[in-house]
Design a protein around this motif. Sequence first.
Motif, PDB file in Angstrom:
ATOM      1  N   MET A 117     -10.185  11.479   9.860  1.00 55.83           N
ATOM      2  CA  MET A 117     -11.001  11.723   8.503  1.00 55.83           C
ATOM      3  C   MET A 117     -10.644  10.276   7.642  1.00 55.83           C
ATOM      4  O   MET A 117     -11.421   9.907   7.075  1.00 55.83           O
ATOM      5  N   LEU A 118      -9.300   9.967   7.534  1.00 54.91           N
ATOM      6  CA  LEU A 118      -8.954   8.759   6.896  1.00 54.91           C
ATOM      7  C   LEU A 118      -9.652   7.504   7.197  1.00 54.91           C
ATOM      8  O   LEU A 118     -10.112   6.735   6.369  1.00 54.91           O
ATOM      9  N   PHE A 119      -9.819   7.569   8.593  1.00 51.18           N
ATOM     10  CA  PHE A 119     -10.410   6.067   9.275  1.00 51.18           C
ATOM     11  C   PHE A 119     -11.860   6.418   8.827  1.00 51.18           C
ATOM     12  O   PHE A 119     -12.709   5.209   8.545  1.00 51.18           O
ATOM     13  N   LYS A 120     -12.522   7.610   8.867  1.00 50.28           N
ATOM     14  CA  LYS A 120     -13.752   7.759   8.415  1.00 50.28           C
ATOM     15  C   LYS A 120     -14.012   7.193   6.799  1.00 50.28           C
ATOM     16  O   LYS A 120     -15.204   6.506   6.523  1.00 50.28           O
ATOM     17  N   LYS A 121     -12.960   7.652   6.221  1.00 54.05           N
ATOM     18  CA  LYS A 121     -13.251   7.178   4.845  1.00 54.05           C
ATOM     19  C   LYS A 121     -13.022   5.823   4.548  1.00 54.05           C
ATOM     20  O   LYS A 121     -13.706   5.136   3.833  1.00 54.05           O
ATOM     21  N   HIS A 161      -3.670   4.227   1.661  1.00 50.70           N
ATOM     22  CA  HIS A 161      -2.203   4.755   1.329  1.00 50.70           C
ATOM     23  C   HIS A 161      -1.788   6.002   2.051  1.00 50.70           C
ATOM     24  O   HIS A 161      -0.800   6.014   2.775  1.00 50.70           O
ATOM     25  N   ASN A 162      -2.953   6.828   2.160  1.00 51.37           N
ATOM     26  CA  ASN A 162      -2.661   8.258   2.825  1.00 51.37           C
ATOM     27  C   ASN A 162      -2.284   7.803   4.403  1.00 51.37           C
ATOM     28  O   ASN A 162      -1.355   8.463   5.093  1.00 51.37           O
ATOM     29  N   LEU A 163      -3.197   7.133   5.023  1.00 54.61           N
ATOM     30  CA  LEU A 163      -3.365   6.542   6.256  1.00 54.61           C
ATOM     31  C   LEU A 163      -1.641   6.269   6.640  1.00 54.61           C
ATOM     32  O   LEU A 163      -1.062   6.299   7.594  1.00 54.61           O
ATOM     33  N   TYR A 164      -1.402   5.161   5.816  1.00 50.44           N
ATOM     34  CA  TYR A 164       0.102   4.340   6.376  1.00 50.44           C
ATOM     35  C   TYR A 164       1.228   5.557   6.049  1.00 50.44           C
ATOM     36  O   TYR A 164       2.280   5.223   6.471  1.00 50.44           O
ATOM     37  N   ASN A 165       1.109   6.507   5.086  1.00 45.37           N
ATOM     38  CA  ASN A 165       1.869   7.379   4.628  1.00 45.37           C
ATOM     39  C   ASN A 165       2.174   8.231   6.119  1.00 45.37           C
ATOM     40  O   ASN A 165       3.189   8.600   6.621  1.00 45.37           O
ATOM     41  N   VAL A 166       1.100   8.464   6.771  1.00 43.03           N
ATOM     42  CA  VAL A 166       1.083   9.484   8.091  1.00 43.03           C
ATOM     43  C   VAL A 166       1.674   8.696   9.264  1.00 43.03           C
ATOM     44  O   VAL A 166       2.654   8.971  10.027  1.00 43.03           O
ATOM     45  N   LEU A 167       1.247   7.181   9.290  1.00 40.28           N
ATOM     46  CA  LEU A 167       1.670   6.389  10.290  1.00 40.28           C
ATOM     47  C   LEU A 167       3.245   5.973  10.304  1.00 40.28           C
ATOM     48  O   LEU A 167       3.918   6.000  11.413  1.00 40.28           O
ATOM     49  N   VAL A 207       0.725  -1.363   0.036  1.00 38.85           N
ATOM     50  CA  VAL A 207      -0.149  -0.163   0.046  1.00 38.85           C
ATOM     51  C   VAL A 207       0.875   1.407   0.079  1.00 38.85           C
ATOM     52  O   VAL A 207       0.768   2.261  -0.744  1.00 38.85           O
ATOM     53  N   LEU A 208       1.873   1.177   0.935  1.00 38.51           N
ATOM     54  CA  LEU A 208       2.843   2.288   1.031  1.00 38.51           C
ATOM     55  C   LEU A 208       3.461   2.618  -0.607  1.00 38.51           C
ATOM     56  O   LEU A 208       3.690   3.707  -0.925  1.00 38.51           O
ATOM     57  N   ALA A 209       3.715   1.776  -1.189  1.00 39.01           N
ATOM     58  CA  ALA A 209       4.351   1.683  -2.440  1.00 39.01           C
ATOM     59  C   ALA A 209       3.426   1.972  -3.527  1.00 39.01           C
ATOM     60  O   ALA A 209       3.887   2.207  -4.736  1.00 39.01           O
ATOM     61  N   GLY A 210       2.271   2.055  -3.219  1.00 43.30           N
ATOM     62  CA  GLY A 210       1.286   2.445  -4.299  1.00 43.30           C
ATOM     63  C   GLY A 210       0.904   1.112  -5.311  1.00 43.30           C
ATOM     64  O   GLY A 210       0.184   1.377  -6.177  1.00 43.30           O
ATOM     65  N   ASN A 211       1.541   0.014  -4.848  1.00 41.26           N
ATOM     66  CA  ASN A 211       0.947  -1.101  -5.493  1.00 41.26           C
ATOM     67  C   ASN A 211      -0.315  -1.658  -4.905  1.00 41.26           C
ATOM     68  O   ASN A 211      -0.266  -2.879  -4.402  1.00 41.26           O
ATOM     69  N   TYR A 212      -1.251  -1.252  -5.533  1.00 39.13           N
ATOM     70  CA  TYR A 212      -2.562  -1.625  -5.013  1.00 39.13           C
ATOM     71  C   TYR A 212      -3.038  -2.928  -5.511  1.00 39.13           C
ATOM     72  O   TYR A 212      -3.663  -3.813  -4.779  1.00 39.13           O
TER      73      TYR A 212
END
Length: 222
Positions: free
Chosen positions: A147-151, A166-172, A3-8
Amino acid sequence: MYVLAGNYEKAKSMLSDAELDAETFGAVSNVSMFLSLVFRYPEEDVYDTLNDNWEAFADFISDYSDSKITLYDHTEMESDYIKLFEQDMDGNKIVPYISFYTEDNKMLYGESTFKIREWMARAGFVLGEDVTELEDHVYIVLEFISMLFKKLSEPENLESWYGSLHNLYNVLENYGPVLADHFAAAVAKRDDMPFYRDFSVILSGFLNDIDPIMEDVFTESK
């Protein structure tokens, strides 16, 4: 990692049997917002919102702290916030911006600010016109996590769900340890500010639990 690498596509193949756990994601979203309120300036509406929702989060508080934490006098809390985070005449204030802990010269408005701003823009997270703080202020980052968890709990579609993840794991991955091990650890030393000291311990414990919570969600839903 995928996910972090964007390999969905690879992530999707691993999570093909996973089910959306809206209840858990919603609960973590609510807790993140509650902590966001704790670490923002307690103006009247913030204080009233904390007061109105205090009992709803009593179990969460007791799960992460052995202290009997109560919401105290509004004026005293405002004074403590200013002294702790903004204008301590003794030079002991705690800086609530992530860039302070990540930049070599402790500069505000650093690379961390721009990274978080980029992730927020990608997620459609927009600050109100009355917000004067930088995007990497602790309370804003916690609101963004909420907000990300809400999404994640109410995705528009599969692609948006993975985008939020992806955004969530970027932050964490990048800044979770900064919040838990640097900011929260600094506040935890302030015995003269027991309310914020105790909530910093809660914040650290909660952030460190997010990854195991996510692992449990994905493992149990297969």
